[in-house]
Motif scaffolding. Structure first.
Motif, short mmCIF file in Angstrom:
data_model
loop_
_atom_site.label_atom_id
_atom_site.label_comp_id
_atom_site.label_asym_id
_atom_site.label_seq_id
_atom_site.Cartn_x
_atom_site.Cartn_y
_atom_site.Cartn_z
N ILE A 1 65.99 7.98 106.16
CA ILE A 1 64.61 6.95 106.33
C ILE A 1 65.03 5.85 106.64
CG2 ILE A 1 63.21 6.27 104.12
CD1 ILE A 1 63.75 8.21 102.33
N ARG A 2 63.78 5.53 107.72
CA ARG A 2 64.23 4.45 108.20
C ARG A 2 63.48 3.29 108.06
NH1 ARG A 2 62.48 7.70 111.95
NH2 ARG A 2 59.70 7.27 111.70
N PRO A 3 63.84 1.87 108.03
CA PRO A 3 63.23 0.45 107.94
C PRO A 3 61.91 1.03 107.60
CG PRO A 3 65.31 0.22 108.96
CD PRO A 3 65.27 1.37 109.44
N THR B 1 60.29 -1.10 102.83
CA THR B 1 61.12 0.64 102.84
C THR B 1 60.22 1.41 101.39
OG1 THR B 1 62.37 0.68 103.74
CG2 THR B 1 62.08 2.50 103.36
N VAL B 2 59.42 2.51 101.58
CA VAL B 2 58.49 2.96 100.09
C VAL B 2 59.40 4.24 99.49
CG1 VAL B 2 56.66 3.36 98.52
CG2 VAL B 2 56.56 1.36 99.91
N VAL B 3 59.89 4.58 98.28
CA VAL B 3 59.83 5.88 98.09
C VAL B 3 59.43 5.98 96.82
CG1 VAL B 3 61.71 7.82 97.83
CG2 VAL B 3 62.09 5.73 99.78
N MET B 4 58.16 6.63 96.56
CA MET B 4 57.68 6.87 96.01
C MET B 4 57.59 8.59 95.03
SD MET B 4 53.44 6.24 95.86
CE MET B 4 52.35 7.74 95.79
N VAL B 5 58.27 8.75 93.85
CA VAL B 5 58.03 10.04 93.21
C VAL B 5 56.23 10.33 92.97
CG1 VAL B 5 58.69 12.16 91.47
CG2 VAL B 5 60.53 9.88 92.84
N THR B 6 55.79 11.12 92.98
CA THR B 6 54.90 12.00 92.47
C THR B 6 54.41 13.01 92.52
OG1 THR B 6 53.06 12.20 92.95
CG2 THR B 6 53.76 12.18 94.75
N HIS B 7 53.66 14.16 91.32
CA HIS B 7 53.80 15.42 91.42
C HIS B 7 52.07 15.78 91.98
CE1 HIS B 7 51.56 13.62 87.44
NE2 HIS B 7 50.77 14.42 87.44
N ASP B 8 51.64 14.77 92.38
CA ASP B 8 50.53 14.98 92.96
C ASP B 8 50.12 15.12 94.21
OD1 ASP B 8 47.54 14.61 93.18
OD2 ASP B 8 47.34 12.92 91.86
N PRO B 9 50.07 15.94 94.70
CA PRO B 9 49.90 16.67 96.15
C PRO B 9 48.96 15.67 97.22
CG PRO B 9 49.85 18.68 95.16
CD PRO B 9 49.74 17.66 93.92
N GLU B 10 47.80 15.64 96.16
CA GLU B 10 46.77 14.82 96.77
C GLU B 10 47.09 13.05 96.81
OE1 GLU B 10 42.43 13.83 95.73
OE2 GLU B 10 43.37 15.58 95.00
N VAL B 11 48.28 12.89 96.27
CA VAL B 11 48.79 11.66 96.85
C VAL B 11 49.75 11.63 97.96
CG1 VAL B 11 50.40 10.01 95.71
CG2 VAL B 11 48.46 10.42 94.35
N ALA B 12 50.41 12.30 97.87
CA ALA B 12 51.75 12.78 98.48
C ALA B 12 51.00 12.83 100.29
CB ALA B 12 52.38 13.89 97.76
N ALA B 13 50.10 13.60 99.84
CA ALA B 13 49.42 13.43 101.90
C ALA B 13 48.55 12.61 102.02
CB ALA B 13 47.81 14.70 101.83
N ARG B 14 48.56 11.48 101.23
CA ARG B 14 48.45 9.78 102.09
C ARG B 14 48.78 9.15 102.29
NH1 ARG B 14 43.50 9.18 97.77
NH2 ARG B 14 43.65 6.94 98.33
#
Ligand code: ADP
Ligand code: MG
Length: 294
Positions: A45-47, A213-226
């Protein structure tokens, strides 16, 4: 846009890189048996990148976040945060990494905040762990809130805010230390649609303006797609990666490629397949076993 506005000196860059090389994480349970949570994760994961971690419950997402936050050390392999191998550095350096370079947003906004204090005081409080020499280089709380469009909340106590407002103040307080890596476990899970959108907007803004840098866990594919990049964890490994709405299989260090879930019935483990060069791509051709009805 000023890339490092969390610092008063705009030349200070904050983005922190994350690298995993063959990371294995094994937990030993109270009963004495081992649980393999991560089985060979390779990741770069890049800066300044904004990444969503997707995947079913138990796939290893939170474990990965704990490694990135320096809360866990890997059982095997390397986790490099800003180039530092967290398996090799001493406790003191690990502590410095945790308090200086990494900011973790805990699940549930109020766990990150003092409920009876104002937004401004919460930011002051969140900065207590930052050494005075570095704190002097940061934007004053009020200016930081203004910058993030939360000026009107500055003097309001957390208890007088809506759930969405609390969550946004929690993000501001979390990144206010000037850390270059923001880790968030399911930050949008309990929010309404509008609050979720505002939260995503804020996360994008923080990353774009501060270089975080942001790493965010989500189970929501709609959130991930954004998010510009999404990584799906399956059974302790990188299953696939999403870019601009398309899902890609990832070639591993050893050349292994994971078959997408939806093809798992056609390509069960042990099935023999051949790769053939074809027009515009590669063809996966399974061996037609004799007596294999198809
Ligand atoms: P996720 O966040 O994707 O739901 P986790 O990283 O929490 O997944 O867990 C991955 C696996 O490791 C699961 O099988 C989980 O039960 C196990 N696990 C997580 N934490 C511990 C722990 N402290 N002790 C034992 N097993 C654990
Ligand atoms: Mg989890």
């Amino acid at each position: 846009m000023n890339p490092a506005a969390v610092h008063a000196d705009p030349t200070t860059r904050t983005g922190v890189s994350v690298r995993c090389v063959n990371v294995v994480q094994i937990y030993t349970t109270a009963g004495g048996h081992d649980v393999v949570a991560l089985r060979g994760v390779n990741l770069d994961i890049r800066p300044g990148e904004q990444v969503a971690l997707l995947g079913p419950s138990g796939s290893g997402k939170s474990t990965l976040l704990s490694l990135f936050g320096g809360v866990l050390r890997p059982s095997a392999g390397k986790v490099l945060i800003d180039g530092e191998d967290i398996a090799r550095i001493g406790e003191a350096d690990l502590g410095r990494l945790r308090s200086g370079k990494v900011a973790s947003l805990l699940q549930g906004a109020t766990r990150n905040l003092l409920p009876y204090a104002t937004a401004e005081d919460n930011i002051d409080f969140a900065r207590r762990a930052v050494p005075a020499s570095r704190r002097r280089g940061l934007l004053p709380p009020r200016q930081l809130l203004d910058r993030l469009g939360m000026g009107p909340l500055a003097g309001r106590p957390i208890t007088a805010m809506s759930g969405g407002e609390r969550q946004r103040v929690a993000v501001a307080a979390t990144v206010s230390s000037g850390a270059g890596l923001l880790l968030a476990d399911e930050p949008t899970s309990q929010l309404s649609h509008d609050d979720r959108d505002a939260m995503l907007g804020l996360i994008h803004q923080v990353s774009d303006e501060f270089g975080t840098t942001v790493v965010m866990v989500t189970h929501d594919p709609e959130v991930a797609a954004r998010m510009p990049r999404s990584i799906t964890i399956r059974n302790g490994r990188i299953g696939s990666e999403g870019r601009h709405g398309f899902d890609y299989a990832v070639v591993d260090e050893d050349g292994a490629v994971h078959i997408p879930d939806e093809l798992a019935t056609e390509f069960p483990a042990g099935r023999l397949v051949r790769f053939e060069q074809a027009d515009g791509g590669l063809l996966l051709r399974p061996l037609e076993e004799r007596g294999h009805a198809e």
